[in-house]
Structure formats: structure tokens, C-alpha cells
Design an enzyme around this catalytic site. Structure first.
Site, mmCIF file in Angstrom:
data_model
loop_
_atom_site.group_PDB
_atom_site.id
_atom_site.type_symbol
_atom_site.label_atom_id
_atom_site.label_comp_id
_atom_site.label_asym_id
_atom_site.label_seq_id
_atom_site.Cartn_x
_atom_site.Cartn_y
_atom_site.Cartn_z
ATOM 1 N N SER A 18 0.812 -1.221 0.000
ATOM 2 C CA SER A 18 0.000 0.000 0.000
ATOM 3 C C SER A 18 0.847 1.273 0.000
ATOM 4 C CB SER A 18 -0.913 0.020 1.224
ATOM 5 O OG SER A 18 -1.605 1.247 1.266
ATOM 6 N N LYS A 69 -13.752 -4.207 1.482
ATOM 7 C CA LYS A 69 -14.585 -3.031 1.169
ATOM 8 C C LYS A 69 -16.093 -3.287 1.293
ATOM 9 C CE LYS A 69 -11.603 -0.266 -1.809
ATOM 10 N NZ LYS A 69 -11.532 0.501 -3.051
ATOM 11 N N ASP A 106 -13.704 6.965 -3.587
ATOM 12 C CA ASP A 106 -13.014 6.568 -4.830
ATOM 13 C C ASP A 106 -13.480 7.374 -6.047
ATOM 14 O OD1 ASP A 106 -11.309 4.663 -3.733
ATOM 15 O OD2 ASP A 106 -12.759 3.037 -3.949
ATOM 16 N N ILE A 221 -6.686 4.228 -14.787
ATOM 17 C CA ILE A 221 -6.554 4.179 -13.329
ATOM 18 C C ILE A 221 -5.422 3.249 -12.890
ATOM 19 C CG2 ILE A 221 -9.016 4.736 -13.031
ATOM 20 C CD1 ILE A 221 -9.107 1.892 -11.655
ATOM 21 N N GLY A 244 -3.122 7.124 -13.176
ATOM 22 C CA GLY A 244 -3.931 6.629 -12.066
ATOM 23 C C GLY A 244 -3.458 6.997 -10.668
#
Ligand code: ATR
Length: 279
Positions: A18, A69, A106, A221, A244
Site C-alpha cells: 500500500s 470493502k 473513490d 486508473i 492513475g
């Protein structure tokens, strides 16, 4: 006076790759918030315990990524409208009473990056979204908030595109057959790739840009590599392109604002840090 250390995190599995800690720690330092943002590995079977721990330890909030998510929804007390329409949460705010509010930043992130990179993007023409996963749904939701005539969506598995158009399109989305995507390019003011094609280790997205109008903007993206074969082809044709990385940054900025009330952005120092990190 000693300030209480502020804590935020991203939870996911796996999570080591990440870039969010780099981004948020940069902003915390920049705006003078003492504390830290960490990547926390939470195995799918430990989601409840992982969330409880963050609440108990006083986190201001956390980001949620794959594969949590949607699975996070049962733990959320209040869901913001975009998260409800997404059926997925990427940002959680821990409220003072310990309850959780869920957001999805997002789509906003995608559109904010587009608007800041190409302020005069052609809004008078429809957009074309390629793909029909979570990222496509976010892109569609973000773009439908704009004043576009309509949004076209094309996906290898047509049914998934139809589902998105049905769920959120409100008559402003049309589905294009995957084999007809090249002809849809001519009508589009904006083309957004949300498929995984073009990512390192994946084949490129095959898209013929020869019929694109000269003011068409091509947005990918995928950010590994930063210049995908699609963006390279667009650039070679003189089309404006958007990569992205900024979507990731701007969805993060929206989360940062939710937790800490501070406006942050995509400054040059952050860009340099991120570009070095993905190399
Ligand atoms: P995310 O939720 O991050 O958007 P995803 O749900 O895995 O990711 O979606 C990946 C997208 O890439 C899908 O639209 C997928 O098409 P299918 O729905 O038909 O699977 C698309 N994709 C992946 N590999 C592809 C390929 N070889 N050709 C065409 N589309 C592809």
C-alpha cells in the site's frame, strides 16, 4: 501543551504494497498533525477483531481496501450516500461514541484528479468507461455527479456492465458491447480504463484510438506502470492523458479531510515521493 497523537490506518489483506501510509504521513507532517498512519494487515477471518482493536485504540478512522470493502458494511452504523450507492466503503470515520460512519471517496478521487489535471476536459460529450468492477462503479458514480450528457460502459462480461447501469445509471448510462468499444471512442470526450489490463504483468488493453476527437482525454486508473501502453498510445496521438496515481492521492485527500478536517492535495513533493516508490 501536549497534543494527543492522531492515528489512522489502512486495513487490507495483503497490505504490504500500500502507498497510503506514504501519502497520509506526508500530509500529517505537512499540516502539523502529530501521529501516524499505518498499514494494518487484517486477515479476512479477523475483520471484526481488527476493527474493534482500531476503535479501542483510539484511531480517528481508517481506509479499507481489498478484500474488506464490502465485508465491512455490517460494522458500519451510518453510511454516506455514495458508499450506499457503491455498496462498498473505502473510508471509515470512528465517531466520538465509537460507532463507525462509512464513506466511499473513490469516485470523488477519480473526478478530482481529472478536474485538476485537465480542467477543460470535454464535459459536453459522453464518457466511456472500460471495465465493470468496483473501480468502474466508482468512476461511473463520480462522473454521473458531473454535468455529462451520459456515461457509456463497456465490459468483457456484458452482464456486469448492465448491472452497474441498472443500479446507478438512472437512465444516464448506456452499455456498449465489448467488441464495439472502438467505435464508441469516437463519441467519447473521456475514455477511462478501469480494467486491470495494462498493469505490470498483464496484457495491454486493446483499444483503437484512431477515431478519437483531438480533445478527447484518456484516463487510466492503472498506475503501475505510470505510463501504461494505453496512455503511451494516447500521448503518441497528441491526446491529453491522466494517470492513475492522482486518483489514489485524491481519494486519500477526501479521507484525510473526513478524519482531520484539513484540506490537502497532490503537491510536487508528494508526486516525487510516489513516483520514486512505484519505480
Ligand atoms: P476492481 O474491483 O478493482 O475494479 P475487478 O473487479 O477485478 O477489479 O475488475 C477487473 C476488470 O478488468 C473487470 O471489468 C474485468 O472484466 P470481466 O468483468 O469480464 O472479468 C476486466 N478484465 C480483466 N482481465 C481482462 C481481459 N483479459 N480482457 C478484458 N477485460 C478484463
Amino acid at each position: 501543551m501536549t497534543q494527543t497523537l492522531k492515528k489512522a490506518a489502512v486495513i487490507g489483506w495483503p497490505i504490504f504494497h500500500s502507498l497510503s501510509p506514504l501519502i497520509h504521513n506526508h500530509w500529517m507532517h505537512e499540516v502539523g498533525i502529530e501521529g501516524a498512519y499505518e498499514a494494518v494487515a487484517v486477515e479476512p477471518e479477523n475483520l471484526a477483531a481488527g476493527v474493534q482493536r482500531l476503535v479501542a485504540e483510539g484511531y480517528s478512522g481508517f481506509n479499507v481496501t481489498v478484500p474488506h470493502k464490502e465485508k465491512i458494511l455490517p460494522y458500519i452504523t451510518k453510511l454516506a450516500p455514495l458508499a450506499r450507492q457503491m455498496g462498498a466503503v473505502n473510508t471509515v470515520k470512528v465517531e466520538a461514541d465509537g460507532t463507525l460512519t462509512g464513506f466511499n471517496t473513490d469516485g470523488i478521487g477519480l473526478v478530482t484528479h481529472l478536474k485538476t489535471s485537465v480542467p477543460d476536459w470535454p464535459k459536453d460529450k459522453p464518457a466511456l468507461i472500460l471495465g465493470a468492477g468496483g473501480a468502474a462503479r466508482a468512476a461511473a458514480l463520480g462522473l454521473l455527479l458531473e454535468d455529462l450528457p451520459f456515461v457509456m460502459i463497456s465490459n468483457r462480461t456484458r452482464l456486469k456492465a448492465e448491472k452497474i447501469a441498472e443500479d446507478i445509471g438512472r437512465g444516464r448510462m448506456t452499455v456498449v458491447d465489448w467488441q464495439d468499444r472502438n467505435s464508441a471512442v469516437a463519441a467519447a470526450g473521456l475514455v477511462v480504463n478501469t480494467t486491470t489490463l495494462g498493469m505490470v504483468g498483464q496484457p495491454p488493453l486493446e483499444l483503437d484510438l484512431s477515431a478519437a476527437a483531438s480533445d478527447t482525454v484518456v484516463y487510466d486508473i492503472v498506475y503501475k506502470p505510470l505510463e501504461t501502453p494505453l496512455l503511451a498510445a494516447a500521448r503518441a496521438r497528441g491526446l491529453r492523458t491522466v494517470d492513475g496515481l492522482g486518483m489514489l492521492v485524491h481519494q486519500g485527500a477526501a479521507a484525510f479531510k473526513i478524519w482531520f478536517g484539513e484540506d490537502v492535495g497532490y503537491d510536487d513533493a508528494l508526486k516525487t515521493l510516489l513516483e520514486a516508490a512505484i519505480k
